[in-house]
Design a protein around this motif. Structure first.
Motif, PDB file in Angstrom:
ATOM      1  N   MET A   1      -2.056  14.108   2.905  1.00 16.19           N
ATOM      2  CA  MET A   1      -0.931  13.636   2.097  1.00 16.19           C
ATOM      3  C   MET A   1      -1.206  12.204   1.647  1.00 16.19           C
ATOM      4  N   LYS A   2      -0.979  11.922   0.374  1.00 15.11           N
ATOM      5  CA  LYS A   2      -1.205  10.586  -0.162  1.00 15.11           C
ATOM      6  C   LYS A   2       0.100   9.804  -0.203  1.00 15.11           C
ATOM      7  N   LEU A   3       0.045   8.562   0.290  1.00 12.62           N
ATOM      8  CA  LEU A   3       1.181   7.655   0.244  1.00 12.62           C
ATOM      9  C   LEU A   3       0.754   6.357  -0.420  1.00 12.62           C
ATOM     10  N   VAL A   4       1.659   5.788  -1.194  1.00  7.22           N
ATOM     11  CA  VAL A   4       1.418   4.469  -1.762  1.00  7.22           C
ATOM     12  C   VAL A   4       1.844   3.426  -0.734  1.00  7.22           C
ATOM     13  N   LEU A   5       0.954   2.509  -0.418  1.00  9.58           N
ATOM     14  CA  LEU A   5       1.296   1.410   0.470  1.00  9.58           C
ATOM     15  C   LEU A   5       1.813   0.258  -0.377  1.00  9.58           C
ATOM     16  N   ALA A   6       3.040  -0.145  -0.138  1.00 11.68           N
ATOM     17  CA  ALA A   6       3.664  -1.201  -0.931  1.00 11.68           C
ATOM     18  C   ALA A   6       3.172  -2.569  -0.472  1.00 11.68           C
ATOM     19  N   SER A   7       1.864  -2.761  -0.598  1.00 12.39           N
ATOM     20  CA  SER A   7       1.228  -4.017  -0.214  1.00 12.39           C
ATOM     21  C   SER A   7      -0.146  -4.072  -0.871  1.00 12.39           C
ATOM     22  N   ASN A   8      -0.648  -5.280  -1.061  1.00  5.87           N
ATOM     23  CA  ASN A   8      -2.011  -5.462  -1.550  1.00  5.87           C
ATOM     24  C   ASN A   8      -2.869  -6.187  -0.521  1.00  5.87           C
TER      25      ASN A   8
END
Length: 204
Positions: A1-8
């Protein structure tokens, strides 16, 4: 499952990828998808993490994971708190780990308190399936220690060189990655979130 991490933050990405490896989750930073950083106007770690997760999910159309974490020092009334990453800028200094650490020690010295200073790292992790998810997964982790006047160690990031863990006899920056990933505030929050992923999102 792909998740976007709200961080750089590349170091934060690496830590979280390791912590969530048991579920085979694939994390991609919002920066890789061209998503700008969200505003963080709130006074609590949970509220800011939720705002960041919803922002990333809305912009990407993917489930999102957000972390809001920082340092809470009792002698400073819980500061730097949610402003940990940019603490130095509150005093007209550049935004960097080194400046944040220096300003923290300056503020403690101005307070006239005796070292060491009781403190904790705090982490809030929030996961949402979509931007309007009415049942976000929320997990908290706290790692107690004390701030010493002298930095020690070259590892980690943020306030790790100043945060001493008495039970281990080392600063967080002196710990190897495996030990940190097992004991840290982010590890504690991740363990709770892993359980929720399995029970609520039924991931395995």
């Amino acid at each position: 499952m792909k998740l976007v991490l709200a961080s750089n933050n590349a170091k934060k990405l690496k830590e979280l990828q390791t912590l969530f490896q048991p579920l085979g989750l694939a994390l991609v930073t919002q920066g890789e998808l061209g998503i700008p950083e969200a505003e963080e106007p709130h006074h609590t770690f949970v509220e800011n993490a939720l705002a960041k997760a919803r922002h990333a999910a809305a912009a990407s159309g993917l489930p999102a994971l957000a972390d809001d974490s920082g340092l809470s020092v009792d002698a400073l009334g819980g500061a730097p708190g949610v402003l940990s990453a940019r603490y130095a800028t509150l005093f007209g200094q550049p935004k960097s780990d080194a400046d944040n650490n220096r300003v923290l020690l300056e503020q403690l010295a101005l307070g006239g308190h005796a070292a060491p200073f009781s403190a904790r790292f705090v982490c809030a992790l929030v996961a949402v399936r979509s931007a309007d998810d009415s049942e976000p997964l929320i997990a908290m982790g706290r790692w107690n220690g004390e701030i010493r006047r002298e930095a020690a160690g070259e590892g980690g990031f943020g306030y790790d060189p100043l945060m001493f863990i008495p039970a281990l006899g080392q600063s967080v920056a002196q710990l190897d990655a495996d030990t940190k990933n097992r004991l840290s505030h982010r590890a504690l929050a991740s363990a709770s979130l892993l359980q929720q992923f399995r029970e609520v999102w039924q991931l395995s």
